[in-house]
Design a protein around this motif. Structure first.
Motif, PDB file in Angstrom:
ATOM      1  N   THR A  36       0.831  -1.213   0.000  1.00 11.53           N
ATOM      2  CA  THR A  36       0.000   0.000   0.000  1.00 11.53           C
ATOM      3  C   THR A  36       0.859   1.255   0.000  1.00 11.53           C
ATOM      4  OG1 THR A  36      -0.121   0.068   2.412  1.00 11.53           O
ATOM      5  CG2 THR A  36      -1.863  -1.139   1.260  1.00 11.53           C
ATOM      6  N   GLU A  37       2.189   1.095   0.104  1.00 12.21           N
ATOM      7  CA  GLU A  37       3.082   2.244   0.173  1.00 12.21           C
ATOM      8  C   GLU A  37       3.464   2.730  -1.220  1.00 12.21           C
ATOM      9  OE1 GLU A  37       4.105  -0.723   1.577  1.00 12.21           O
ATOM     10  OE2 GLU A  37       3.503  -0.378   3.638  1.00 12.21           O
ATOM     11  N   VAL A  38       3.510   4.044  -1.379  1.00 13.78           N
ATOM     12  CA  VAL A  38       3.865   4.638  -2.668  1.00 13.78           C
ATOM     13  C   VAL A  38       4.845   5.785  -2.462  1.00 13.78           C
ATOM     14  CG1 VAL A  38       1.684   4.033  -3.801  1.00 13.78           C
ATOM     15  CG2 VAL A  38       1.904   6.229  -2.624  1.00 13.78           C
ATOM     16  N   LYS A  39       5.509   6.158  -3.557  1.00 17.52           N
ATOM     17  CA  LYS A  39       6.399   7.317  -3.582  1.00 17.52           C
ATOM     18  C   LYS A  39       5.879   8.281  -4.638  1.00 17.52           C
ATOM     19  CE  LYS A  39       9.673   4.518  -4.332  1.00 17.52           C
ATOM     20  NZ  LYS A  39      10.629   3.559  -4.582  1.00 17.52           N
ATOM     21  N   HIS A  40       6.404   9.474  -4.646  1.00 19.91           N
ATOM     22  CA  HIS A  40       6.010  10.486  -5.631  1.00 19.91           C
ATOM     23  C   HIS A  40       6.277   9.955  -7.031  1.00 19.91           C
ATOM     24  CE1 HIS A  40       6.991  12.654  -1.883  1.00 19.91           C
ATOM     25  NE2 HIS A  40       5.781  13.118  -2.121  1.00 19.91           N
ATOM     26  N   GLY A  41       5.305  10.125  -7.931  1.00 15.20           N
ATOM     27  CA  GLY A  41       5.434   9.672  -9.307  1.00 15.20           C
ATOM     28  C   GLY A  41       4.975   8.248  -9.541  1.00 15.20           C
ATOM     29  N   ASP A  42       4.715   7.470  -8.470  1.00 18.11           N
ATOM     30  CA  ASP A  42       4.212   6.102  -8.639  1.00 18.11           C
ATOM     31  C   ASP A  42       2.807   6.129  -9.234  1.00 18.11           C
ATOM     32  OD1 ASP A  42       6.505   5.002  -7.586  1.00 18.11           O
ATOM     33  OD2 ASP A  42       5.599   4.347  -5.700  1.00 18.11           O
ATOM     34  N   THR A  43       2.434   5.025  -9.852  1.00 17.10           N
ATOM     35  CA  THR A  43       1.096   4.882 -10.421  1.00 17.10           C
ATOM     36  C   THR A  43       0.285   3.905  -9.583  1.00 17.10           C
ATOM     37  OG1 THR A  43       1.929   5.278 -12.643  1.00 17.10           O
ATOM     38  CG2 THR A  43      -0.211   4.205 -12.474  1.00 17.10           C
ATOM     39  N   VAL A  44      -0.940   4.304  -9.247  1.00 16.77           N
ATOM     40  CA  VAL A  44      -1.875   3.443  -8.527  1.00 16.77           C
ATOM     41  C   VAL A  44      -3.064   3.218  -9.454  1.00 16.77           C
ATOM     42  CG1 VAL A  44      -3.373   3.213  -6.517  1.00 16.77           C
ATOM     43  CG2 VAL A  44      -1.143   4.340  -6.287  1.00 16.77           C
ATOM     44  N   VAL A  45      -3.405   1.952  -9.686  1.00 26.10           N
ATOM     45  CA  VAL A  45      -4.508   1.612 -10.572  1.00 26.10           C
ATOM     46  C   VAL A  45      -5.643   1.034  -9.739  1.00 26.10           C
ATOM     47  CG1 VAL A  45      -5.252   0.222 -12.543  1.00 26.10           C
ATOM     48  CG2 VAL A  45      -2.915   1.132 -12.468  1.00 26.10           C
ATOM     49  N   PHE A  46      -6.773   1.719  -9.729  1.00 25.27           N
ATOM     50  CA  PHE A  46      -7.972   1.195  -9.081  1.00 25.27           C
ATOM     51  C   PHE A  46      -8.727   0.379 -10.123  1.00 25.27           C
ATOM     52  CE2 PHE A  46      -6.938   4.653  -6.278  1.00 25.27           C
ATOM     53  CZ  PHE A  46      -7.303   4.172  -5.034  1.00 25.27           C
ATOM     54  N   THR A  47      -9.212  -0.807  -9.743  1.00 26.58           N
ATOM     55  CA  THR A  47      -9.906  -1.668 -10.689  1.00 26.58           C
ATOM     56  C   THR A  47     -11.120  -2.315 -10.042  1.00 26.58           C
ATOM     57  OG1 THR A  47      -9.683  -3.569 -12.164  1.00 26.58           O
ATOM     58  CG2 THR A  47      -8.386  -3.638 -10.153  1.00 26.58           C
ATOM     59  N   LEU A  48     -12.108  -2.609 -10.874  1.00 28.51           N
ATOM     60  CA  LEU A  48     -13.291  -3.336 -10.431  1.00 28.51           C
ATOM     61  C   LEU A  48     -13.125  -4.838 -10.613  1.00 28.51           C
ATOM     62  CD1 LEU A  48     -16.361  -1.273 -11.631  1.00 28.51           C
ATOM     63  CD2 LEU A  48     -15.822  -1.964  -9.314  1.00 28.51           C
ATOM     64  N   GLY A  49     -12.038  -5.255 -11.217  1.00 29.65           N
ATOM     65  CA  GLY A  49     -11.881  -6.684 -11.456  1.00 29.65           C
ATOM     66  C   GLY A  49     -12.861  -7.143 -12.518  1.00 29.65           C
ATOM     67  N   THR A  50     -13.641  -8.165 -12.216  1.00 28.23           N
ATOM     68  CA  THR A  50     -14.615  -8.706 -13.164  1.00 28.23           C
ATOM     69  C   THR A  50     -15.879  -7.860 -13.177  1.00 28.23           C
ATOM     70  OG1 THR A  50     -13.780 -10.894 -12.657  1.00 28.23           O
ATOM     71  CG2 THR A  50     -15.881 -10.786 -13.802  1.00 28.23           C
ATOM     72  N   LYS A  66     -16.676   0.277   1.414  1.00 30.86           N
ATOM     73  CA  LYS A  66     -15.408  -0.306   1.842  1.00 30.86           C
ATOM     74  C   LYS A  66     -14.413   0.816   2.064  1.00 30.86           C
ATOM     75  CE  LYS A  66     -16.453  -4.043  -1.250  1.00 30.86           C
ATOM     76  NZ  LYS A  66     -16.042  -4.891  -2.317  1.00 30.86           N
ATOM     77  N   ASN A  67     -13.414   0.547   2.863  1.00 22.92           N
ATOM     78  CA  ASN A  67     -12.390   1.546   3.155  1.00 22.92           C
ATOM     79  C   ASN A  67     -11.015   0.976   2.862  1.00 22.92           C
ATOM     80  OD1 ASN A  67     -14.249   3.441   4.308  1.00 22.92           O
ATOM     81  ND2 ASN A  67     -14.375   2.076   6.059  1.00 22.92           N
ATOM     82  N   GLY A  68     -10.084   1.861   2.593  1.00 16.54           N
ATOM     83  CA  GLY A  68      -8.700   1.474   2.375  1.00 16.54           C
ATOM     84  C   GLY A  68      -7.822   2.696   2.541  1.00 16.54           C
ATOM     85  N   GLY A  69      -6.558   2.526   2.219  1.00 18.81           N
ATOM     86  CA  GLY A  69      -5.645   3.643   2.330  1.00 18.81           C
ATOM     87  C   GLY A  69      -4.420   3.456   1.464  1.00 18.81           C
ATOM     88  N   ILE A  70      -3.855   4.574   1.058  1.00 14.86           N
ATOM     89  CA  ILE A  70      -2.613   4.613   0.297  1.00 14.86           C
ATOM     90  C   ILE A  70      -1.636   5.410   1.151  1.00 14.86           C
ATOM     91  CG2 ILE A  70      -1.479   5.465  -1.791  1.00 14.86           C
ATOM     92  CD1 ILE A  70      -3.438   3.216  -2.380  1.00 14.86           C
ATOM     93  N   GLU A  71      -0.453   4.842   1.407  1.00 13.66           N
ATOM     94  CA  GLU A  71       0.526   5.526   2.247  1.00 13.66           C
ATOM     95  C   GLU A  71       1.677   6.074   1.419  1.00 13.66           C
ATOM     96  OE1 GLU A  71       3.346   4.846   6.161  1.00 13.66           O
ATOM     97  OE2 GLU A  71       2.325   3.130   5.289  1.00 13.66           O
ATOM     98  N   VAL A  72       1.851   7.396   1.481  1.00 14.35           N
ATOM     99  CA  VAL A  72       2.997   8.042   0.854  1.00 14.35           C
ATOM    100  C   VAL A  72       4.126   7.957   1.869  1.00 14.35           C
ATOM    101  CG1 VAL A  72       3.925  10.192  -0.098  1.00 14.35           C
ATOM    102  CG2 VAL A  72       1.543   9.562  -0.528  1.00 14.35           C
ATOM    103  N   ILE A  73       5.249   7.335   1.482  1.00 13.21           N
ATOM    104  CA  ILE A  73       6.291   7.038   2.464  1.00 13.21           C
ATOM    105  C   ILE A  73       7.402   8.080   2.554  1.00 13.21           C
ATOM    106  CG2 ILE A  73       5.859   4.562   2.464  1.00 13.21           C
ATOM    107  CD1 ILE A  73       8.234   4.220   0.578  1.00 13.21           C
ATOM    108  N   ARG A  74       7.337   9.130   1.743  1.00 13.52           N
ATOM    109  CA  ARG A  74       8.335  10.205   1.805  1.00 13.52           C
ATOM    110  C   ARG A  74       7.654  11.548   1.667  1.00 13.52           C
ATOM    111  NH1 ARG A  74      12.319   7.414  -2.417  1.00 13.52           N
ATOM    112  NH2 ARG A  74      13.170   5.851  -1.036  1.00 13.52           N
ATOM    113  N   ASP A  75       8.268  12.561   2.275  1.00 13.98           N
ATOM    114  CA  ASP A  75       7.805  13.930   2.077  1.00 13.98           C
ATOM    115  C   ASP A  75       8.233  14.400   0.694  1.00 13.98           C
ATOM    116  OD1 ASP A  75       6.294  14.844   4.283  1.00 13.98           O
ATOM    117  OD2 ASP A  75       8.111  14.932   5.504  1.00 13.98           O
TER     118      ASP A  75
END
Length: 120
Positions: free
Chosen positions: A19-33, A104-113
């Motif tokens: 769930t951890e990301v850095k600046h410039g990373d891509t996060v893809v949300f999907t519905l699956g099927t 539903k709930n979730g979270g994305i964590e940015v690991i650097r300032d």
């Protein structure tokens, strides 16, 4: 740059890898099927770490995936999100007895300032 996929159509929100990301990373949300969950909305109630402000919509007239880029100005921390999946694909018709419809709930964590500019 890393890619992370978040499947919001499963009983629990599922992440590939982490769930951890850095600046410039891509996060893809999907519905699956498509047959599992016809559409969903994703909101970030306390602000987003992405370059787009949201809310984001998946399914029906929209695409089954939505790729987002983590902003270069996102501060370190956890960015909570909420996923709403209407019952039978009808907006506003929420099913109380659980997945795949509901909230539903979730979270994305940015690991650097964000990077700091050095002034000379």
């Amino acid at each position: 740059m890393a890619n992370i996929t978040v499947n919001v159509a499963t009983m629990r929100v599922r992440y590939n890898l982490r769930t951890e990301v850095k600046h410039g990373d891509t996060v893809v949300f999907t519905l699956g099927t498509a047959s599992v969950a016809p559409n969903a909305s994703i909101t970030f109630p306390n602000g987003t770490c992405f370059t787009e402000p949201g809310p984001f919509f998946l399914g029906a007239d929209n695409v089954m995936t939505h790729a987002l880029t983590v902003s270069d100005t996102a501060k370190k921390g956890v960015y909570l999100f909420e996923v709403s999946i209407p019952a039978n694909g009808e907006p506003g018709a929420m099913q109380a007895d659980g997945p795949p419809s509901g909230r539903k709930n979730g979270g994305i964590e940015v690991i650097r300032d964000p990077p700091v500019e050095v002034r000379r």
